[in-house]
Scaffold this active site. Structure first.
Site, PDB file in Angstrom:
ATOM      1  N   SER A 177      -2.711 151.828 110.632  1.00 27.72           N
ATOM      2  CA  SER A 177      -3.049 152.227 112.004  1.00 27.72           C
ATOM      3  C   SER A 177      -2.128 151.501 112.976  1.00 27.72           C
ATOM      4  O   SER A 177      -2.103 150.273 113.013  1.00 27.72           O
ATOM      5  CB  SER A 177      -4.506 151.875 112.309  1.00 27.72           C
ATOM      6  OG  SER A 177      -5.373 152.598 111.455  1.00 27.72           O
ATOM      7  N   ARG A 217     -10.181 142.945 115.047  1.00 31.93           N
ATOM      8  CA  ARG A 217      -8.758 142.694 114.752  1.00 31.93           C
ATOM      9  C   ARG A 217      -8.257 141.422 115.434  1.00 31.93           C
ATOM     10  O   ARG A 217      -7.113 141.347 115.890  1.00 31.93           O
ATOM     11  CB  ARG A 217      -7.884 143.893 115.168  1.00 31.93           C
ATOM     12  CG  ARG A 217      -8.296 145.191 114.507  1.00 31.93           C
ATOM     13  CD  ARG A 217      -8.122 145.165 112.998  1.00 31.93           C
ATOM     14  NE  ARG A 217      -8.598 146.402 112.394  1.00 31.93           N
ATOM     15  CZ  ARG A 217      -9.843 146.570 111.922  1.00 31.93           C
ATOM     16  NH1 ARG A 217     -10.719 145.576 111.965  1.00 31.93           N
ATOM     17  NH2 ARG A 217     -10.207 147.723 111.395  1.00 31.93           N
ATOM     18  N   GLU A 256      -1.428 147.575 117.083  1.00 35.47           N
ATOM     19  CA  GLU A 256      -1.978 146.690 116.057  1.00 35.47           C
ATOM     20  C   GLU A 256      -0.842 146.055 115.269  1.00 35.47           C
ATOM     21  O   GLU A 256      -0.957 144.929 114.795  1.00 35.47           O
ATOM     22  CB  GLU A 256      -2.900 147.491 115.130  1.00 35.47           C
ATOM     23  CG  GLU A 256      -3.713 146.621 114.192  1.00 35.47           C
ATOM     24  CD  GLU A 256      -4.812 147.395 113.488  1.00 35.47           C
ATOM     25  OE1 GLU A 256      -4.934 147.260 112.262  1.00 35.47           O
ATOM     26  OE2 GLU A 256      -5.552 148.129 114.168  1.00 35.47           O
TER      27      GLU A 256
END
Length: 295
Positions: free
Chosen positions: A218, A168, A288
């Site tokens: 998420s 990520r 995130e």
């Protein structure tokens, strides 16, 4: 700004809840969707020279704007910048194309390797920025290079290695580079097998994720050695709510908007999850979702 962008493309005091998947948050002073890369580059250069704050967004599927809004300009790379060219096993696409649309075009060209991205609700540019991934696949595996605008307003090409794609993460998060387009390398495949794989992943998402409610996917990155959703569940937070922001009862890794959650509700819940998990298990939960705007 109107000398760079047609006036009808400039929206003033635009509610960002209309442009983010959380369906919450305040207004941007100005909201602009450029028609092409030339407009985008000229606009960004003008804003830099004028010292006006700006933020580049994609589909808004990983973004939350605080309730007081964003002082400056939010630029969305989307819709207008979504051309695709497929030549053999190579795919060139502009940053504004949705991954779902790109996945469909790739499938119809009998190419495999991009099935993992078919259900990720974002744009190609956002996916490269975050090195998006799901079900064992990630952008790093298929990306050859990306054309980006650097901090001097020049278009440069960065290879897969130069993009420093990690979990990520990418170099784009460290430097103020803007993705314009990318080249992907895939493999020839059987279209029936590709469709079957996409259908299977779609069913997995429907079964395990709270797709029926607004969220940003998420909410937290996966802590090393753990699963975010399991930590949250084991902390006793399944279904925990602050206002209309709730830890999903279907998948604890998702914070969802049950109806009229404010950005403040969502942020308070994120902080409560972080504090509770840290207290119980000594693990820090890194969000995130990207949170911007006036505090």
């Amino acid at each position: 700004m109107s000398e760079y962008i047609p006036r009808d493309l400039i929206k003033i005091n635009e509610p960002m809840k209309d442009h983010t998947s959380f369906k919450a948050g305040g207004c941007a002073d100005f909201f602009i969707v450029p028609e092409n890369s030339t407009q985008l580059i000229e606009l960004v250069q003008f804003l830099k020279e004028s010292q006006v704050p700006y933020y580049i967004m994609g589909n808004g599927s990983n973004l939350l704007v605080r309730d007081k809004g964003f002082r400056g300009v939010i630029i969305q790379i989307y819709r207008n910048m979504s051309d695709v060219k497929i030549d053999g096993e190579e795919v060139w696409a502009e940053a504004g194309i949705l991954l779902s649309s790109l996945s469909n075009k790739i499938m119809n060209s009998h190419l495999t390797g991009f099935e993992f991205a078919s259900g990720i609700p974002g744009t190609l540019g956002g996916a490269i920025y975050m090195n998006a991934g799901a079900y064992g696949g990630e952008m790093k595996q298929v990306l050859v290079s990306a054309d980006v605008v650097d901090e001097d307003g020049k278009i440069i090409t960065l290879t897969n290695e130069e993009l420093k794609l990690g979990y990520r993460s990418s170099i784009l998060q460290q430097k103020k580079y803007i993705v314009l387009s990318a080249k992907l390398k895939l493999q020839e495949g059987d279209i029936d097998e590709i469709k079957a794989r996409i259908n299977y992943l779609t069913e997995q998402r429907k079964a395990k994720q709270p797709l029926e409610l607004p969220s940003a996917g998420s909410t937290f990155k996966r802590p090393e050695g753990y699963y975010a959703g399991k930590l949250i569940m084991d902390a006793g937070l399944r279904g925990y709510s602050i206002g209309d922001a709730q830890v999903s009862e279907k998948h604890c890794g998702f914070v969802v908007n049950k109806g009229n959650a404010s950005a403040g509700d969502i942020i308070k819940l994120i902080h409560h999850i972080q504090n509770t998990v840290k207290e119980k298990f000594g693990v820090f939960m890194e969000p995130e979702v990207r949170i911007i705007g006036e505090e």
